[in-house]
Design an enzyme around this catalytic site. Structure first.
Site, mmCIF file in Angstrom:
data_model
loop_
_atom_site.group_PDB
_atom_site.id
_atom_site.type_symbol
_atom_site.label_atom_id
_atom_site.label_comp_id
_atom_site.label_asym_id
_atom_site.label_seq_id
_atom_site.Cartn_x
_atom_site.Cartn_y
_atom_site.Cartn_z
ATOM 1 N N ASP A 67 0.807 -1.069 -0.061
ATOM 2 C CA ASP A 67 0.027 0.079 0.059
ATOM 3 C C ASP A 67 0.852 1.126 0.156
ATOM 4 O O ASP A 67 2.005 1.295 0.483
ATOM 5 C CB ASP A 67 -0.829 -0.056 1.097
ATOM 6 C CG ASP A 67 -2.076 0.951 1.189
ATOM 7 O OD1 ASP A 67 -2.460 1.378 0.155
ATOM 8 O OD2 ASP A 67 -2.749 0.982 2.126
ATOM 9 N N ASN B 248 -10.697 -2.770 -6.380
ATOM 10 C CA ASN B 248 -9.836 -1.879 -7.284
ATOM 11 C C ASN B 248 -10.336 -1.581 -8.593
ATOM 12 O O ASN B 248 -9.941 -0.518 -9.337
ATOM 13 C CB ASN B 248 -8.290 -2.503 -7.230
ATOM 14 C CG ASN B 248 -7.561 -2.154 -6.072
ATOM 15 O OD1 ASN B 248 -6.426 -2.941 -5.868
ATOM 16 N ND2 ASN B 248 -7.828 -1.134 -4.961
#
Ligand code: FPP
Length: 245
Positions: free
Chosen positions: A18, A66
């Site tokens: 991340d 996503n």
């Protein structure tokens, strides 16, 4: 250099990579540059794990959520993956690394699916390390798919209700035949699982760090492993039952 004990390595490391977007912002670059730098960190991490002797490495590259990102970002991520596969295939062969994917691969574009299939086929017999890339992956969907298949097989009489054990259930997940992670690392200072391996992480040690994924280095990985090695894994038992408190 962090000291790590080669005898007590996590067998399986899972990583939530991340912070690519924030890295790009801090460097006054577009988000895609952050992902590109993130792909370099992927290459280094795979290399380090292989050198250290980690047997399984799972990377959360693209979640089912996503898909909701801007179209240009999604397609940039997909092409980065394609480039990664093309570039790294020879290394995977040379270093005896097997590639596996988890997630709804059928949602990816056909060209990328073909590249993935080819890389998986060519590396299938490699055994020194297994690299698992989670793509279009969501743990809740994975669990629901497993439940549906189990219910179907019970209805057809192929599986008996009383035979559904934890092991049997695990074998219906995308990760069937992959041992559960020993260590989960999440970068960028976020403390969440984000729908990643919810079933499989039941007894995993968690390590959260502030570093943004594109900056994740060999030192960071070794630091996480060293921290893991200081912990006592009890799997629900009392310390005294393990011979030490
Ligand atoms: C999270 O950062 C990262 C991703 C959603 C994608 C991870 C992809 C890569 C590292 C590149 C390609 C992967 C491989 C396997 C070659 P973010 O965009 O959510 O960052 P932010 O939270 O700072 O916005």
């Amino acid at each position: 250099m962090t000291k790590i004990d080669p005898q007590n390595l996590p067998h399986h490391i899972a990583i939530i990579m991340d912070g690519n977007g924030r890295w790009a912002e801090r460097h006054a670059l577009g988000r895609i540059s952050g992902h590109r730098k993130g792909a370099d960190a992927v290459r280094e991490t795979v290399k380090t794990c292989r050198e250290l002797g980690v047997k399984y490495l799972t990377l959360y590259a693209f979640s089912s959520e996503n898909w909701q990102r801007p179209r240009e970002e999604v397609s940039a991520l997909m092409s980065l993956l394609g480039v990664y596969l093309e570039r790294e295939l020879s290394t995977m062969m040379e270093k005896d690394i097997r590639l596996i994917t988890i997630g709804e691969i059928e949602r990816l574009n056909p060209t990328l699916q073909e590249k993935l299939m080819e890389a998986k086929r060519l590396t299938a017999a490699n055994r020194s390390m297994t690299l698992i890339i989670a793509l279009s992956y969501g743990s809740r969907d994975e669990i629901i798919k497993a439940v549906r298949r189990i219910v179907g097989e019970v209805k057809e009489g192929k599986l008996k209700e009383q035979d559904i054990t934890r092991e049997v259930f695990s074998s219906y997940l995308d990760t069937a035949a992959i041992p559960d992670p020993d260590l989960l690392i999440r970068t960028s200072g976020e403390y969440r699982l984000s729908n990643f391996l919810l079933w499989q992480l039941a007894y995993t040690e968690f390590y959260f760090m502030d570093v943004l994924w594109p900056d994740f280095s060999r030192d960071d990985l070794e630091g996480a492993i060293a921290d893991y090695q200081k912990r006592q894994r009890r799997f629900g038992l009392a310390g005294s039952q393990l011979g030490k408190d």
